[in-house]
Design a protein around this motif. Structure first.
Motif, PDB file in Angstrom:
ATOM      1  N   VAL A  31       0.681  -1.196   0.101  1.00 19.32           N
ATOM      2  CA  VAL A  31      -0.202   0.207  -0.126  1.00 19.32           C
ATOM      3  C   VAL A  31       1.031   1.311  -0.060  1.00 19.32           C
ATOM      4  CG1 VAL A  31      -1.901   1.216   0.964  1.00 19.32           C
ATOM      5  CG2 VAL A  31      -1.572  -1.253   1.585  1.00 19.32           C
ATOM      6  N   ALA A  32       0.432   2.299  -0.943  1.00 18.28           N
ATOM      7  CA  ALA A  32       1.155   3.580  -1.086  1.00 18.28           C
ATOM      8  C   ALA A  32       0.322   4.398  -1.754  1.00 18.28           C
ATOM      9  CB  ALA A  32       2.471   3.496  -1.668  1.00 18.28           C
ATOM     10  N   PRO A  33       0.539   5.629  -1.793  1.00 15.52           N
ATOM     11  CA  PRO A  33      -0.157   6.485  -2.676  1.00 15.52           C
ATOM     12  C   PRO A  33       0.208   6.280  -4.028  1.00 15.52           C
ATOM     13  CG  PRO A  33       1.706   7.995  -1.484  1.00 15.52           C
ATOM     14  CD  PRO A  33       1.734   6.439  -1.059  1.00 15.52           C
ATOM     15  N   LEU A  34      -0.767   5.645  -4.955  1.00 20.01           N
ATOM     16  CA  LEU A  34      -0.104   5.478  -6.400  1.00 20.01           C
ATOM     17  C   LEU A  34      -1.248   6.670  -7.339  1.00 20.01           C
ATOM     18  CD1 LEU A  34      -0.740   1.696  -6.326  1.00 20.01           C
ATOM     19  CD2 LEU A  34       1.473   3.241  -6.223  1.00 20.01           C
ATOM     20  N   LYS A  82      -8.019   7.611   5.739  1.00 20.65           N
ATOM     21  CA  LYS A  82      -9.224   6.978   5.600  1.00 20.65           C
ATOM     22  C   LYS A  82      -8.935   5.799   4.642  1.00 20.65           C
ATOM     23  CE  LYS A  82     -13.065   9.934   7.403  1.00 20.65           C
ATOM     24  NZ  LYS A  82     -13.763  11.067   7.021  1.00 20.65           N
ATOM     25  N   GLN A  83      -8.355   6.232   3.396  1.00 18.70           N
ATOM     26  CA  GLN A  83      -8.210   5.193   2.241  1.00 18.70           C
ATOM     27  C   GLN A  83      -7.307   4.148   2.718  1.00 18.70           C
ATOM     28  OE1 GLN A  83      -8.399   7.509  -1.232  1.00 18.70           O
ATOM     29  NE2 GLN A  83      -7.361   5.936  -2.556  1.00 18.70           N
ATOM     30  N   GLY A  84      -6.193   4.764   3.407  1.00 15.79           N
ATOM     31  CA  GLY A  84      -5.316   3.810   3.859  1.00 15.79           C
ATOM     32  C   GLY A  84      -5.833   2.447   4.976  1.00 15.79           C
ATOM     33  N   THR A  85      -6.831   2.972   5.706  1.00 14.69           N
ATOM     34  CA  THR A  85      -7.419   2.070   6.718  1.00 14.69           C
ATOM     35  C   THR A  85      -8.337   1.013   5.703  1.00 14.69           C
ATOM     36  OG1 THR A  85      -9.129   3.539   7.344  1.00 14.69           O
ATOM     37  CG2 THR A  85      -7.409   3.241   8.672  1.00 14.69           C
ATOM     38  N   ALA A  86      -9.079   1.848   4.689  1.00 12.58           N
ATOM     39  CA  ALA A  86      -9.965   0.753   3.788  1.00 12.58           C
ATOM     40  C   ALA A  86      -9.065  -0.149   3.108  1.00 12.58           C
ATOM     41  CB  ALA A  86     -10.671   1.817   2.908  1.00 12.58           C
ATOM     42  N   SER A 105       3.353   8.226   7.357  1.00 13.65           N
ATOM     43  CA  SER A 105       3.181   7.792   8.983  1.00 13.65           C
ATOM     44  C   SER A 105       1.585   8.067   9.153  1.00 13.65           C
ATOM     45  CB  SER A 105       3.873   8.857   9.726  1.00 13.65           C
ATOM     46  OG  SER A 105       5.263   8.375   9.584  1.00 13.65           O
ATOM     47  N   GLY A 106       0.937   9.225   8.410  1.00 11.25           N
ATOM     48  CA  GLY A 106      -0.232   9.198   8.696  1.00 11.25           C
ATOM     49  C   GLY A 106      -1.336   7.939   8.275  1.00 11.25           C
ATOM     50  N   THR A 107      -0.946   7.509   7.268  1.00  9.73           N
ATOM     51  CA  THR A 107      -1.877   6.262   6.775  1.00  9.73           C
ATOM     52  C   THR A 107      -1.283   4.873   7.704  1.00  9.73           C
ATOM     53  OG1 THR A 107      -0.347   5.848   4.951  1.00  9.73           O
ATOM     54  CG2 THR A 107      -2.081   7.258   4.563  1.00  9.73           C
ATOM     55  N   THR A 108       0.174   4.811   7.838  1.00  5.88           N
ATOM     56  CA  THR A 108       0.754   3.668   8.334  1.00  5.88           C
ATOM     57  C   THR A 108      -0.096   3.270   9.809  1.00  5.88           C
ATOM     58  OG1 THR A 108       2.582   4.025   7.230  1.00  5.88           O
ATOM     59  CG2 THR A 108       2.635   2.178   8.730  1.00  5.88           C
ATOM     60  N   ILE A 109       0.041   4.451  10.579  1.00  3.85           N
ATOM     61  CA  ILE A 109      -0.332   4.325  12.058  1.00  3.85           C
ATOM     62  C   ILE A 109      -1.853   3.921  12.104  1.00  3.85           C
ATOM     63  CG2 ILE A 109      -0.722   5.682  14.214  1.00  3.85           C
ATOM     64  CD1 ILE A 109       1.916   7.258  13.447  1.00  3.85           C
ATOM     65  N   PRO A 110      -2.743   4.476  11.674  1.00  7.90           N
ATOM     66  CA  PRO A 110      -4.095   3.835  11.804  1.00  7.90           C
ATOM     67  C   PRO A 110      -4.203   2.460  11.082  1.00  7.90           C
ATOM     68  CG  PRO A 110      -4.248   5.703  10.291  1.00  7.90           C
ATOM     69  CD  PRO A 110      -2.742   5.668  10.931  1.00  7.90           C
ATOM     70  N   ALA A 111      -3.470   2.373  10.000  1.00 14.00           N
ATOM     71  CA  ALA A 111      -3.484   0.900   9.330  1.00 14.00           C
ATOM     72  C   ALA A 111      -3.118  -0.227  10.312  1.00 14.00           C
ATOM     73  CB  ALA A 111      -2.857   0.951   7.950  1.00 14.00           C
TER      74      ALA A 111
END
Length: 374
Positions: A31-34, A82-86, A105-111
Motif C-alpha cells: 500500500v502507498a499513494p499511487l 481513511k483510504q489507508g485503513t480501507a 506515517s499518517g496512513t501507516t499508524i491507523p492501518a
C-alpha cells in the motif's frame, strides 16, 4: 498400443495437474499513494516490491514442501488515512500473507491497528513517526530510522557544524511532518538555537508566500520544513522570489528525493537544502550500487528514496516464512521477530518493539542539480 498411449497421456496430464496443485499462490500486499501529488513515491515503493517478487519467483522458493508463487496485491491509499485503513481492511479480507507499507506515517499508524486485529504482519520502509511502534503490536515492523534519528541529526548538524542560531519551522500538520518538526525543534532548543517562528501549512498547499513573508521579517538563518516534496519544491521557488536565497532549508526524508529537483524548477535555493534519510547512502549500502543498476534498467527514471527498503521488506517477510516453513502469519511472526537478514540496505534485525536495530542516518545536499550525500 493405442490403449498404452492413452494411459501415458492420462498419466502425464495427472502429473501436470499434481504439479499445478502443489504450487501455492502467496499474496504479499503493498500500500502507498499511487494517485495524487505523492504518486511518484508510491510507484517507486511498489517497484521495489515487484522487483523482489520477480526475483523470489525466479528462485523457485519451496515452503512447507510446496513450491510457492508470490503475487503482489497493490492498493492505493492516496496518502489519505481513511483510504489507508480501507486498503488495510481489503488486504485483511483478501488474506494476504504479509504487507509491505504504507508510505506515510499518517496512513501507516491507523492501518497498523487493522493489521494487528487481523493478525497480518506489515513492514514499512518509509513511515518514520516514532508513534508507529508505541502500541507494541507484534505485527508492526520498520526497517528505516525513525524521526527521532532524522530530526535530531538535522538539528545537530545545524547547531554543531553550521553554527546556526536562528531558525523558523514550518510543518504540514500530518503525522509525519509534525513529528519530524517537533523532534528538530526540541533538539535545536537543547543546543541553544532560537526558534524565531512556527508556521503551518497543509499537504495539499502550493502557495506559501504569506507564511514565508512572515518568516522573512524575522531574519532567520534557516527554515526547517516538516513535509513532503510536492510542497517543498514550490516553497523553494517562492523563497527565491522573496529574496531568501541565503537561508538554509532543512527537511527529513520526505523532501530528500530526486523529484524535488524537478519541483523546485531551477531555483537557486535548492543548493541550500540539507535533508536526512534513514539508512546509509546507496553507495554505502551493502548491495546498493548493484541493486540500483538493476532497478534503473527495469524502471528507468523512477527511483526516489524508499524502493531499496520495500525490496528488502519483501525479502524479510519471505525469509521468516522460509524459516518457519509456513506462510501462515501466526506461524511465521515469531520468526519475523528473530530476523537477521542481510539485505541490500543493511543487516535487518528488530528491537522487541519492531524498530530496526542499529539504524543509520545520512544527510544529503543538492549540488549542480544532483542529490549528493554530505
Amino acid at each position: 498400443m493405442q490403449m498404452k498411449i492413452k494411459l501415458t497421456v492420462a498419466a502425464a496430464v495427472a502429473a501436470l495437474c499434481g504439479v499445478a496443485a502443489a504450487q501455492q499462490v502467496v499474496k504479499i500486499g503493498h500500500v502507498a499513494p499511487l494517485s495524487g501529488p505523492q504518486a511518484h513515491y508510491g510507484k517507486d515503493n511498489e517497484n521495489g516490491v515487484r522487483m523482489a517478487i520477480e526475483e523470489l519467483n525466479a528462485q523457485g522458493v519451496t515452503i512447507g514442501g510446496q513450491k510457492v508463487k508470490f503475487e503482489i496485491q497493490a492498493e492505493d491509499d492516496a496518502a489519505d488515512p481513511k483510504q489507508g485503513t480501507a486498503a488495510a481492511q481489503k488486504l485483511c479480507d483478501s488474506k494476504v500473507a504479509g504487507v509491505v507499507g504504507h508510505l506515510n506515517s499518517g496512513t501507516t499508524i491507523p492501518a497498523s491497528k487493522i493489521y494487528n486485529d487481523c493478525g497480518i504482519p506489515h513492514v514499512t520502509g518509509a513511515a518514520t513517526n516514532p508513534a508507529l511502534t508505541k502500541p507494541g503490536y507484534n505485527t508492526t515492523y520498520r526497517i528505516i530510522a525513525n524521526d527521532n534519528a532524522l530530526g535530531a541529526a538535522l538539528a545537530l548538524h545545524a547547531a554543531d557544524k553550521l553554527k546556526l542560531k536562528k531558525v523558523a519551522i514550518i510543518d504540514d500538520r500530518t503525522a509525519y511532518g509534525q513529528g519530524v518538526a517537533e523532534v528538530f525543534k526540541k533538539t535545536a532548543q537543547s543546543k541553544g538555537m532560537q526558534i524565531l517562528d512556527e508556521q503551518f501549512t497543509t499537504a495539499q498547499a502550493t502557495d506559501f508566500m504569506a507564511i514565508l513573508t512572515a518568516i522573512k521579517a524575522k531574519n532567520p538563518e534557516a527554515i526547517f520544513f516538516g513535509g513532503m516534496d510536492p510542497q517543498a519544491g514550490p516553497m523553494l521557488r517562492q523563497m527565491e522570489q522573496l529574496g531568501l536565497s541565503n537561508v538554509k532549508y532543512f527537511g527529513g526524508d520526505g523532501i530528500c528525493t530526486n523529484e524535488i529537483i524537478k519541483l523546485s524548477a531551477g531555483a537557486k535555493t535548492l543548493e541550500n537544502v540539507i535533508c536526512a534519510e534513514g539508512g546509509a547512502s546507496l553507495d554505502k549500502m551493502p548491495g546498493g550500487k548493484a541493486w540500483k543498476e538493476k532497478y534503473d534498467k527495469k524502471y528507468p527514471g523512477q527511483f526516489q528514496v524508499y524502493s531499496p527498503y520495500t525490496y528488502d521488506a519483501t525479502f524479510v517477510l519471505v525469509d521468516a516464512m522460509k524459516r518457519a516453513n509456513s506462510t501462515d502469519p501466526k506461524k511465521y511472526i515469531p520468526e519475523l521477530k528473530k530476523a537477521n537478514y542481510k539485505g541490500v540496505t543493511a543487516t535487518i534485525a528488530f528491537e522487541p518493539n519492531g524498530e530496526l536495530k542499529n539504524s543509520a542516518t545520512t544527510l544529503y545536499t543538492y549540488k549542480g542539480g544532483k542529490k549528493a550525500p554530505l
